[in-house]
Design an enzyme around this catalytic site. Sequence first.
Site, PDB file in Angstrom:
ATOM      1  N   SER A   1     -44.427 -15.280  28.835  1.00 12.00           N
ATOM      2  CA  SER A   1     -44.506 -15.031  30.274  1.00 12.00           C
ATOM      3  C   SER A   1     -43.956 -13.537  30.441  1.00 12.00           C
ATOM      4  O   SER A   1     -44.507 -12.780  29.530  1.00 12.00           O
ATOM      5  CB  SER A   1     -43.303 -15.838  30.984  1.00 12.00           C
ATOM      6  OG  SER A   1     -43.604 -15.543  32.424  1.00 12.00           O
TER       7      SER A   1
ATOM      8  N   ASP B   1     -53.139 -21.936  33.522  1.00 14.96           N
ATOM      9  CA  ASP B   1     -52.149 -21.134  33.758  1.00 14.96           C
ATOM     10  C   ASP B   1     -51.994 -20.972  35.146  1.00 14.96           C
ATOM     11  O   ASP B   1     -52.874 -20.066  35.634  1.00 14.96           O
ATOM     12  CB  ASP B   1     -51.778 -20.030  33.069  1.00 14.96           C
ATOM     13  CG  ASP B   1     -50.467 -19.226  33.062  1.00 14.96           C
ATOM     14  OD1 ASP B   1     -49.646 -19.510  33.941  1.00 14.96           O
ATOM     15  OD2 ASP B   1     -50.393 -18.492  32.146  1.00 14.96           O
TER      16      ASP B   1
ATOM     17  N   HIS C   1     -48.718 -22.827  32.018  1.00 13.23           N
ATOM     18  CA  HIS C   1     -47.898 -21.564  31.672  1.00 13.23           C
ATOM     19  C   HIS C   1     -47.030 -21.759  30.440  1.00 13.23           C
ATOM     20  O   HIS C   1     -46.847 -21.038  29.689  1.00 13.23           O
ATOM     21  CB  HIS C   1     -47.489 -21.144  33.043  1.00 13.23           C
ATOM     22  CG  HIS C   1     -46.692 -19.758  32.698  1.00 13.23           C
ATOM     23  ND1 HIS C   1     -47.405 -18.759  32.497  1.00 13.23           N
ATOM     24  CD2 HIS C   1     -45.402 -19.548  32.783  1.00 13.23           C
ATOM     25  CE1 HIS C   1     -46.533 -17.509  32.377  1.00 13.23           C
ATOM     26  NE2 HIS C   1     -45.125 -17.901  32.651  1.00 13.23           N
TER      27      HIS C   1
END
Lengths: 465, 437
Positions: free
Chosen positions: A284, A376, A411
């Site tokens: 991330s 994601d 994600h």
Amino acid sequence: MVSAHVSMIKIRQLIKMTKPCIGVHRNLACLHRAVGGVRWKSSFRQAPVLTAAPVRALIDEQICIKGSFLPPECPVTVCAQMHSDDGDLWEAFAHYNTNADGTVNLTKDHSVGGSYLGCEPMGLFWGLQPAPGAREGLRLRKKNVETPYVMLLSLLEGHVSPSKRQSTELAAVITERWYMAPGVRRTEIRQDGVVGTLFLPPGPGPFPAMLDLWGMGGGLVEYRSALLASRGYASLSLAYIGHKDLPGSPTRINVGDSYFESAFHLLQAHCQVCADRIGIIGLSFGVYLTLRIATKAVVKPACLICVNGPVGSTVKFSDPDGRTEHFESDQKYWTYNDQGHVSFKDVSLPENLSPESKVKIEHLTCPLMYIVGEDDLSASSMETANLIEETLTAAGKSQLFTCLSYPGAGHLIEPPYTPNSRASLWSVKPQKLFTLWGGHPAPHAAAQEDAWKKILDFMERNLRQ
Amino acid sequence: MDRKQCCVKLSVQPSRGLMDEKFIILVQNVFPGFQLTLHALYKCDDGHSWEAFAHYTASAIGTVNVSEDPSLGGTYSGVEPMGLLWSLRPVPGSKPWLRMRKMNVQTPMVVTISVYPGHQTEGFLDQVSLAGVVVERWYMAPGVRRIPITEAGLTATLFLPPGPGPFPGLLDLWGGGGKLVEYRSALLASHGFASLALDYLTPKVTIETGKMVDNQYFERAYKVLEQHPQILSSRIAMIGLSFGTCITFKMAVYSQVAKLRCIVCISGSHVQPIDGSVEQIMSFFNKNAEKTRFNNENQVIWHDLLLPIPTDPSLKVDVGQLQCPLLLVVGEDDQNWPAHESAMDIKEMMERAGNSHLLTLLSYPNAGHLIEPPFTPFAKASAFRDISSRQMLVALWGGETAAHSRAQEDAWRKTLVFLRANLYAGANTDATSFSNL
């Protein structure tokens, strides 16, 4: 009890007289159900047994779960239950039909219902969900890596849903799953302004090492580092936002480039670390930091692993050292679904990023593995991967780039055999806000398993040879 | 930093296992034909250090697999997957006559396995190894519960397997050294048997009053198992080693209270004044004390105390009256008890009485007295405090390292099969079905 026993003697006599005996066990099993759930105290065969091997395993290790001495071709349910560090109950279950020899083997047999379908040896682990009645928006993350997850695995009669508790438990086994292998050493680091936790593998070393970066959720996330150390790499989990030992407000990043350089130097200076074999792994927002550290070229990592993250930041930098503004100050790229859950996906869309913040990918000098979850919902990973590939190809450096792209994965591509949360609680002020991560259970689990293997191989090739 | 040091890969699978579980040690990324030494280091709860080592030569693909490749020398030789554990011995300079017994079963045995270059025999701890891993060996599987039992004047510990049960039960007795020894019970519970480890020579009541326990003490221990809500009262067995076998034989044949489903007797004898108390049996042994021998190293050999096997029926438990299956385990080099000779006599008595179909005899050449769960260091002789005289002596147990260790592995496996067959399957199962072990 007595009457059941007498009936069984009668049946035994009957069976001696009749042939074939093939239907014996099935008839007896039906009789058992007919006499009203009397516990099967077998006069004919061994009581059912459920085994798990190994019974104490690392989180990323496959556990072979087998049921034996069961009636053949009968429905059974395998059920898993455990408590998270916060005390929430998580559970998973799957429906199987036993084989002709009275066994069920999760590494070979197919689930016909429950938390997963098909042949999934580790389905009971990645298929875990909060038990009915649990708090909303939970995400399973281990805070204390020095203790294991203690999981109760049980074998129930019939195809049932375990929370209804109606079925007879035939056998059970308890397994422990650890993030730390025996001998791994955990040290808290609060030195040179660096806030982190260092994990060292057992043995004299020296070891190749990794710097481990997470996202805007903040805090100090240790479990991936613990697992990397269990696999032979010294690993430093680094906090950069939302930690009490960091300066300033917990909702801002109050550290700059020099902070990350200090962390890297700290690893290099450690007597049990090979100074020229240090990589960086980021997820991330950690991806942005990873690429930034590598392209600023103050320190030279040996390789980079990036999972679902951006090449820049939406907020402009306020000072030359790279200190950012309040993350939530610019919410214009936040989007909401019908349930009011927020998606941060557009925040990392390359065209929305502030040009000064974008890292100069063309300055990359070491191998980069970029991992994309195609579902994601929190970052624009596909677009970012494409941008990186184009930039590197244009710079004649495409040989440095490896991209793994997983359909159906979200994600949070984390170490394997742990459940994915499609959405979870992000903040409680001013009111409860849930954020979308994306990812569907089976493809996301497959992605985590495959990605972890490829990550370890990538590290092996770049840090050990 | 030395590049080679970065490269050698050492793995042990599983890295956390039960004490009786086998592991696979794999060395990778060394040069083909590379000579190396595998070393194990264990620091026990008392602070003593134990080590073992073995010499290997890497294969053509640069690997060593301890389960498949032969050791060329060291504390063991040949293909021995678990040799690094059972050949552990006190490091030079240690107190003499040590015996490894883990008294705290709630923590694992932590062993460090390392690789050193070349074929070395000493000075390991002064060097830096090429690679090292840490392995945990547990007596308790996850979920096994340890419950101290002090009711009814007993000094005992109950180990319950994980799960709701109910489970078959086991009464677990050790020998003349006394103390509350828990590790075998912990391991048995890890295999699904609720197991009660009982101290009957040095329990609280004996320490406080100076009096030895009577026969009712054992029957009260049996009742603890029988009345426990998670234990099947119709499936209780007994396992005894050394002096513990005297009690086991007695309970199985003469007790009105104990209905034992099967018994396991290790390294013991049926020779005793029948219906004698613990005290009476002890004095019977002491009466023959002049038959004690000493070897050249002044180690005590108590083997002859019960010989010759008497013909007088009041001096032997009448095994002809045994009504449950008996697993008899003896080492033929037992220097502490005449276990082998007793086994021959037991076999003859049972054949004459017509109940020899209940007997399964495991007799191991070159194995000594202490036939315990496998993969722990072998002790041919060790310091022993005689309960009656309170003297500290060195008792000779007998046995040869490799043969004894293999015997332990085999006997333990067969003991578990025997217990499972008798305690988990039906009473109607023919005893001969498992005599082809």
